[in-house]
Write a protein that holds these residues in place. Structure first.
Motif, short mmCIF file in Angstrom:
data_model
loop_
_atom_site.label_atom_id
_atom_site.label_comp_id
_atom_site.label_asym_id
_atom_site.label_seq_id
_atom_site.Cartn_x
_atom_site.Cartn_y
_atom_site.Cartn_z
N TYR A 64 2.06 13.10 2.94
CA TYR A 64 1.46 12.02 3.70
C TYR A 64 1.15 12.46 5.13
N LEU A 68 -2.55 12.46 6.50
CA LEU A 68 -2.83 11.52 7.57
C LEU A 68 -3.22 12.24 8.86
N LEU A 81 -3.47 5.74 1.96
CA LEU A 81 -2.24 4.99 1.72
C LEU A 81 -2.35 3.97 0.59
N GLN A 86 -1.83 8.87 -4.35
CA GLN A 86 -0.52 9.51 -4.18
C GLN A 86 0.37 9.25 -5.39
N LEU A 130 6.59 7.52 9.09
CA LEU A 130 5.29 7.21 8.53
C LEU A 130 4.65 6.03 9.25
N ILE A 134 1.04 6.00 11.32
CA ILE A 134 0.00 4.99 11.10
C ILE A 134 -0.31 4.28 12.41
N LEU A 161 2.02 -0.32 5.89
CA LEU A 161 3.10 0.37 5.19
C LEU A 161 3.74 -0.55 4.15
N SER A 164 1.39 -0.77 1.21
CA SER A 164 1.47 0.50 0.49
C SER A 164 2.73 0.57 -0.37
#
Length: 198
Positions: A64, A68, A81, A86, A130, A134, A161, A164
Motif C-alpha cells: 500500500y 500510494l 484503496l 488488493q 496508512l 491518505i 480507510l 476500505s
C-alpha cells in the motif's frame, strides 16, 4: 521448503479456518513437510501465527505504501484503496478463492483482539500509518485544487480507510467491480473539487 512458504501456507489456513481450527500438522500437510520441519523455524503454533499475521500486515502495508506513494492524484488513491485489486492480489498470493476467507475474517479478528493484544497493536499502528499517508495525499490534493479545501483531511482519510476496511467483510452479493467503482465515484462527488475536470 522455505520459511516464507510455511508462513504463507499457515496464513492461508488461519484465514480460511481461524486460529483455533488450525494445527501445526495441518500446516505441515498443506505444504508436504513434517511437523518437525515447521519446528525448525517456529517453536509453536502461536509463534507461527504471530509471524503469519505480522507478514500479512507488513507485506500489504509495504505494498500500500509503495502504491500510494507513486500515485499523484487523490482519485487514483481512492482507486487503489477501494477497487478490490488488493484483495484480488492477496487471494492470488495465498491461493484463496474470492470470498472464501470472509466468514472467518471477523472471528479471526476477534481472536487476535482477545488473545494477541501485541498483534492488535501492530495492526492498529499499521492502520494509523496508512491513514496518515491518505491524509497527506489528500492535503496535497487540496493544495493543488483537486479536492475540496474545506474538508478536514484527517476525517476524510479516516472515512476512506473505514470504507476500505469495511469492503473486506462484505460479500460478493453486495460488492462487485461495478459497485466498487460506484463507491469511488460517489466518494469523489463528495470530496472532489468542482473545478477539476474528469
Amino acid at each position: 521448503m522455505t520459511k516464507d512458504n510455511i508462513i504463507l501456507a499457515a496464513l492461508r489456513l488461519f484465514l480460511l479456518r481461524g486460529y483455533r481450527n488450525v494445527s501445526l500438522i495441518d500446516v505441515a500437510n498443506e505444504i508436504g513437510i513434517t511437523k518437525g520441519g515447521i519446528y525448525h523455524y517456529f517453536g509453536s503454533k502461536e509463534e507461527l501465527f504471530r509471524a503469519s499475521i505480522g507478514y500479512l500486515f507488513e507485506y500489504f502495508g509495504e505494498r500500500y505504501t509503495e502504491f500510494l506513494s507513486k500515485e499523484t492524484t487523490f482519485r487514483g488513491i481512492l482507486s487503489i484503496l477501494l477497487s478490490g485489486k488488493q484483495e484480488a492480489y492477496m487471494e492470488g498470493l495465498l491461493n484463496i478463492k474470492p470470498g472464501d476467507y470472509r466468514a472467518n475474517n471477523a472471528s479471526l479478528a476477534l481472536e487476535i483482539m482477545h488473545n494477541f493484544p501485541e498483534i492488535q497493536e501492530q495492526i492498529d499502528q499499521g492502520q494509523l500509518r496508512l491513514r496518515n499517508i491518505i491524509k497527506e495525499k489528500l492535503q496535497a490534493s487540496q493544495e493543488t485544487g483537486e479536492t475540496r479545501r474545506d474538508l478536514d483531511a484527517k476525517v476524510v482519510a479516516t472515512i476512506v480507510l473505514s470504507v476500505s476496511s469495511g469492503l473486506n467483510v462484505l460479500g460478493k452479493n453486495i460488492i462487485s467491480l461495478n459497485m466498487n467503482q460506484q463507491i469511488i465515484d460517489s466518494l469523489w462527488q463528495l470530496i472532489g473539487s468542482n473545478n477539476v475536470k474528469e
